[in-house]
Design a protein around this motif. Structure first.
Motif, PDB file in Angstrom:
ATOM      1  N   THR A  13     117.137  28.394   9.441  1.00  9.74           N
ATOM      2  CA  THR A  13     117.461  28.909   8.107  1.00  9.74           C
ATOM      3  C   THR A  13     118.697  28.275   7.502  1.00  9.74           C
ATOM      4  O   THR A  13     118.950  28.417   6.315  1.00  9.74           O
ATOM      5  CB  THR A  13     117.675  30.440   8.150  1.00  9.74           C
ATOM      6  OG1 THR A  13     118.691  30.715   9.118  1.00  9.74           O
ATOM      7  CG2 THR A  13     116.401  31.171   8.540  1.00  9.74           C
ATOM      8  N   ARG A  16     124.492  23.627   9.991  1.00 10.58           N
ATOM      9  CA  ARG A  16     125.923  23.809  10.244  1.00 10.58           C
ATOM     10  C   ARG A  16     126.517  22.509  10.737  1.00 10.58           C
ATOM     11  O   ARG A  16     125.852  21.769  11.480  1.00 10.58           O
ATOM     12  CB  ARG A  16     126.119  24.851  11.347  1.00 10.58           C
ATOM     13  CG  ARG A  16     126.555  26.195  10.822  1.00 10.58           C
ATOM     14  CD  ARG A  16     126.614  27.191  11.948  1.00 10.58           C
ATOM     15  NE  ARG A  16     125.260  27.422  12.430  1.00 10.58           N
ATOM     16  CZ  ARG A  16     124.776  28.622  12.749  1.00 10.58           C
ATOM     17  NH1 ARG A  16     125.533  29.674  12.691  1.00 10.58           N
ATOM     18  NH2 ARG A  16     123.539  28.759  13.167  1.00 10.58           N
ATOM     19  N   GLY A 266     119.264  34.218  17.675  1.00 10.45           N
ATOM     20  CA  GLY A 266     119.386  33.766  16.294  1.00 10.45           C
ATOM     21  C   GLY A 266     118.190  34.283  15.523  1.00 10.45           C
ATOM     22  O   GLY A 266     117.863  35.481  15.609  1.00 10.45           O
ATOM     23  N   THR A 267     117.502  33.426  14.802  1.00 10.39           N
ATOM     24  CA  THR A 267     116.278  33.815  14.094  1.00 10.39           C
ATOM     25  C   THR A 267     115.268  34.357  15.104  1.00 10.39           C
ATOM     26  O   THR A 267     114.704  35.438  14.940  1.00 10.39           O
ATOM     27  CB  THR A 267     115.679  32.586  13.372  1.00 10.39           C
ATOM     28  OG1 THR A 267     116.698  32.028  12.560  1.00 10.39           O
ATOM     29  CG2 THR A 267     114.491  32.968  12.526  1.00 10.39           C
ATOM     30  N   GLY A 310     116.669  37.879  15.080  1.00 11.35           N
ATOM     31  CA  GLY A 310     117.419  38.056  13.828  1.00 11.35           C
ATOM     32  C   GLY A 310     116.506  38.202  12.618  1.00 11.35           C
ATOM     33  O   GLY A 310     116.862  38.862  11.632  1.00 11.35           O
ATOM     34  N   GLN A 314     116.834  40.475   9.263  1.00  8.85           N
ATOM     35  CA  GLN A 314     116.703  39.945   7.892  1.00  8.85           C
ATOM     36  C   GLN A 314     115.626  40.712   7.123  1.00  8.85           C
ATOM     37  O   GLN A 314     115.769  40.979   5.941  1.00  8.85           O
ATOM     38  CB  GLN A 314     116.351  38.455   7.931  1.00  8.85           C
ATOM     39  CG  GLN A 314     117.565  37.598   8.234  1.00  8.85           C
ATOM     40  CD  GLN A 314     117.209  36.172   8.605  1.00  8.85           C
ATOM     41  OE1 GLN A 314     116.057  35.856   8.861  1.00  8.85           O
ATOM     42  NE2 GLN A 314     118.209  35.312   8.645  1.00  8.85           N
ATOM     43  N   THR A 329     124.169  47.155  10.977  1.00  9.76           N
ATOM     44  CA  THR A 329     123.250  47.690  11.999  1.00  9.76           C
ATOM     45  C   THR A 329     124.007  48.350  13.149  1.00  9.76           C
ATOM     46  O   THR A 329     123.526  49.328  13.722  1.00  9.76           O
ATOM     47  CB  THR A 329     122.346  46.574  12.574  1.00  9.76           C
ATOM     48  OG1 THR A 329     123.183  45.535  13.103  1.00  9.76           O
ATOM     49  CG2 THR A 329     121.425  46.008  11.505  1.00  9.76           C
ATOM     50  N   GLY A 410     123.914  34.490  16.487  1.00 11.25           N
ATOM     51  CA  GLY A 410     124.516  35.392  15.511  1.00 11.25           C
ATOM     52  C   GLY A 410     124.484  36.869  15.895  1.00 11.25           C
ATOM     53  O   GLY A 410     125.409  37.626  15.592  1.00 11.25           O
ATOM     54  N   ASN A 414     127.054  41.897  17.746  1.00 15.09           N
ATOM     55  CA  ASN A 414     126.757  43.337  17.741  1.00 15.09           C
ATOM     56  C   ASN A 414     126.985  43.932  19.146  1.00 15.09           C
ATOM     57  O   ASN A 414     126.170  43.780  20.054  1.00 15.09           O
ATOM     58  CB  ASN A 414     125.296  43.526  17.293  1.00 15.09           C
ATOM     59  CG  ASN A 414     124.955  44.964  17.027  1.00 15.09           C
ATOM     60  OD1 ASN A 414     125.318  45.838  17.792  1.00 15.09           O
ATOM     61  ND2 ASN A 414     124.251  45.197  15.932  1.00 15.09           N
TER      62      ASN A 414
HETATM   63  N1  LIG Z   1     126.226  42.059  13.664  1.00 15.07           N
HETATM   64  C1  LIG Z   1     124.940  41.720  13.695  1.00 15.07           C
HETATM   65  N2  LIG Z   1     124.014  42.564  14.196  1.00 15.07           N
HETATM   66  C2  LIG Z   1     122.711  42.226  14.255  1.00 15.07           C
HETATM   67  N3  LIG Z   1     122.219  41.044  13.814  1.00 15.07           N
HETATM   68  C3  LIG Z   1     123.085  40.169  13.294  1.00 15.07           C
HETATM   69  C4  LIG Z   1     124.477  40.453  13.189  1.00 15.07           C
HETATM   70  N4  LIG Z   1     125.080  39.378  12.628  1.00 15.07           N
HETATM   71  C5  LIG Z   1     124.103  38.465  12.399  1.00 15.07           C
HETATM   72  N5  LIG Z   1     122.902  38.944  12.773  1.00 15.07           N
HETATM   73  C6  LIG Z   1     121.595  38.256  12.687  1.00 15.07           C
HETATM   74  O1  LIG Z   1     121.713  37.027  13.392  1.00 15.07           O
HETATM   75  C7  LIG Z   1     120.948  36.020  12.747  1.00 15.07           C
HETATM   76  C8  LIG Z   1     121.796  34.796  12.533  1.00 15.07           C
HETATM   77  O2  LIG Z   1     122.038  34.180  13.752  1.00 15.07           O
HETATM   78  P1  LIG Z   1     122.181  32.593  13.844  1.00 15.07           P
HETATM   79  O3  LIG Z   1     122.502  32.298  15.263  1.00 15.07           O
HETATM   80  O4  LIG Z   1     123.118  32.153  12.790  1.00 15.07           O
HETATM   81  O5  LIG Z   1     120.684  32.195  13.477  1.00 15.07           O
HETATM   82  P2  LIG Z   1     119.934  30.775  13.307  1.00 15.07           P
HETATM   83  O6  LIG Z   1     120.776  29.742  14.025  1.00 15.07           O
HETATM   84  O7  LIG Z   1     118.592  30.987  13.946  1.00 15.07           O
HETATM   85  O8  LIG Z   1     119.797  30.531  11.839  1.00 15.07           O
HETATM   86  C9  LIG Z   1     120.486  36.568  11.426  1.00 15.07           C
HETATM   87  O9  LIG Z   1     119.093  36.797  11.503  1.00 15.07           O
HETATM   88  C10 LIG Z   1     121.246  37.873  11.268  1.00 15.07           C
HETATM   89  O10 LIG Z   1     120.419  38.842  10.671  1.00 15.07           O
END
Ligand SMILES: Nc1ncnc2c1ncn2[C@@H]1O[C@H](COP(=O)(O)OP(=O)(O)O)[C@@H](O)[C@H]1O
Ligand SMILES: O=P(O)(O)OC[C@H](O)CO
Length: 500
Positions: A13, A16, A266-267, A310, A314, A329, A410, A414
């Motif tokens: 998504t 970086r 992540g996703t 994730g 979303q 959350t 991400g 939590n």
């Molecule tokens: N505090 C949190 N609690 C739960 N989910 C979270 C939190 N912070 C971020 N996310 C989820 O983590 C995901 C982002 O993680 P990331 O590692 O950046 O994903 P990616 O690399 O797959 O794009 C998102 O789907 C977001 O909804």
């Protein structure tokens, strides 16, 4: 003096760029989201220009932000969303179709046909690639593009087209078409690469109807992938490390010993366990993959791939609008009575490991008149832990249990979820200070190539713990919660898949 490694983490998504120093410290970061395209039910596409432009601008962004000159960058590392498939014209560099993303299910029927055409196909593919027949992997996506873009197959046969996963596409762009390469971890996700011989496999190419001429050269994960054209950053910089993001995360988590595992939230969620020099073949529908390849020597891993982690959060935010931000959350889960009885099965695009059911769809069970936003959000978080439990159980049935589970991505911010995960697994969950482990792993692979680092033990010493979560539940409590999950899974399954 070259002081930095520039790491590119091209995710599903967002893209970086992160600057790391020699101590593995994160010095600057820049991130850019890009649009997702859903042109048909189950289809997911990315615009190649969006991928490239977001990578370029985040790289240029961190260089500017940290106020350095590009000649202070020793090397570039790339970690990337895996399996996502692109084909472009070798002369013009123009993609002939949008990228077909790993989540895309358009080739589900092709996969079923391959399975039913010959009962041996599934075993042949598993033996050679460590993978299953599923639309997730690149091979059927390549064939789909060649069959659906007018004239593409003929051009490919004439050697005029190039295929690449996202790493290969970025290397091609960064080197201005001088390098058409990938690394062994990315190649291992195509269904065309024999993970034992470390070669593209002629039988598989025939089975998936893919011409060899379009394939990139496969290198170690730490290697010279080419030199970045000075037009992009003002200097020629070596691309010294490349790995699929989950493999890069295993590396960045310093899981170098057999038995060590990481899980990235992540996703999706991807649990990878280092199995050392042994390619362990799963009897429980886990994948066998290349963890990393250094100096021609392969380290293997067992992987469980979950499609929705994730993504579920979303969806709660953007689809149901139950929350405004993912961070909310945690507070909601803290307010939720533990015996709420709601189960959310996020099979939005089917189920991945260990069920592999592309036709399953999501559902929420256990709703009562008392059920509110907080129970549904909590069930969304819990689904991530239950799915990890499915993978842990599958690994145990295969005779392996992680000696340590290091987490990143991400969602690991939590704390409530990390504690629930530890309770559900009955195992310690170890969170490092740097959770950008995919980017870190790619930086370390690049650093090894240019002499920034010289050994894996040096990299192990750089790993630092932020927090250890310890299990606090009795087995009976764990089993009661988990049984409710397994019952819910049974209700959403559509095909003949494995049961845990
Ligand atoms: N505090 C949190 N609690 C739960 N989910 C979270 C939190 N912070 C971020 N996310 C989820 O983590 C995901 C982002 O993680 P990331 O590692 O950046 O994903 P990616 O690399 O797959 O794009 C998102 O789907 C977001 O909804
Ligand atoms: O973009 P991510 O971090 O969700 O990772 C995607 C995986 O590499 C798909 O296999």
């Amino acid at each position: 003096m070259t002081d930095y490694i520039l790491s590119i983490d091209q995710g599903t998504t967002s893209s970086r760029a992160i600057l790391f120093n020699r101590d593995g410290e994160l010095c600057a970061t820049s991130q850019q989201e890009f649009p997702q395209h859903f042109p048909n039910d189950g289809w997911v596409e990315h615009e190649p220009d969006d991928i490239w432009n977001s990578v370029l601008s985040t790289c240029q962004g961190v260089i500017k932000q940290h106020n350095i000159n590009a000649n202070q960058i020793a090397a570039i590392g790339i970690s990337n969303q895996r399996e996502t498939t692109m084909i472009w014209d070798r002369t013009t560099g123009e993609p002939i179709h949008r990228a077909i993303v790993w989540q895309d299910r358009r080739t589900a029927a092709t996969c079923s046909e391959l399975e039913s055409a010959d009962s041996k196909n599934e075993q042949t593919i598993k033996d050679k690639t460590g993978l299953l027949i599923d639309p997730y992997f690149s091979a059927t996506k390549i064939s789909w593009i060649l069959d659906n873009v007018p004239g593409a197959r003929e051009k490919a046969e004439r050697g005029e087209l190039a295929f690449g996963t996202v790493d290969t596409f970025l290397i091609w762009k960064l080197t201005n078409g001088a390098s058409h390469t990938t690394d062994a971890t990315n190649a291992a996700r195509t269904s065309l690469f024999n993970i034992h011989t470390q070669q593209w496999d002629d039988d598989l190419l025939a089975l998936f109807n893919v011409p060899k001429s379009i394939l990139p050269t496969v290198l170690d994960s730490s290697a010279n992938f080419g030199t970045v054209d000075p037009q992009w950053f003002g200097e020629s910089i070596c691309i010294g490390g490349v790995a699929g993001d989950q493999h890069a995360a295993l590396f960045g988590q310093a899981c170098f010993e057999a038995g060590m595992a990481k899980s990235t939230y992540g996703t999706g969620c991807f649990l990878m366990l280092n199995t050392g020099k042994k390619a362990l073949s799963s009897q429980n529908r886990l994948l066998t993959t290349v963890a990393y390849r250094l100096n021609g020597e392969v380290t293997y891993a067992l992987e469980g791939s979950i499609f929705a982690a994730g993504t579920t959060i979303q969806w709660l935010r953007d689809g149901l609008k139950l929350i405004g931000d993912a961070k909310e959350t945690e507070a909601l889960a803290l307010q939720t009575p533990s015996e709420h009885g709601v189960y959310l099965v996020p099979a939005f695009i089917g189920l991945g490991a260990p069920y592999w059911d592309p036709n399953a769809r999501g559902a929420i069970f256990g709703l009562t008149r008392d059920t509110g936003i907080k129970e549904i959000v909590t069930a969304g978080l819990q689904s991530v832990a239950y799915q990890t439990k499915d993978l842990q159980k599958a690994m145990e049935l295969d005779g392996v249990r992680p000696t340590a589970l290091r987490v990143d991505g991400g969602m690991v911010a939590n704390n409530w979820l990390m504690q629930f995960l530890s309770d559900m697994l009955g195992a310690t969950v170890d969170r490092p200070t740097i959770t950008e482990t995919s980017a870190l792993g790619a930086a370390q692979l690049a650093g090894l190539q240019v002499g920034f680092y010289d050994s894996l033990s040096q990299l192990s010493d750089l790993w630092q713990r932020d927090r250890l979560f310890e299990p606090s539940w009795a087995k009976e409590k764990r089993d009661t919660y988990y049984d409710g999950w397994l019952e819910s899974i049974e209700k959403v399954k559509q095909g003949e898949t494995s049961s845990l």
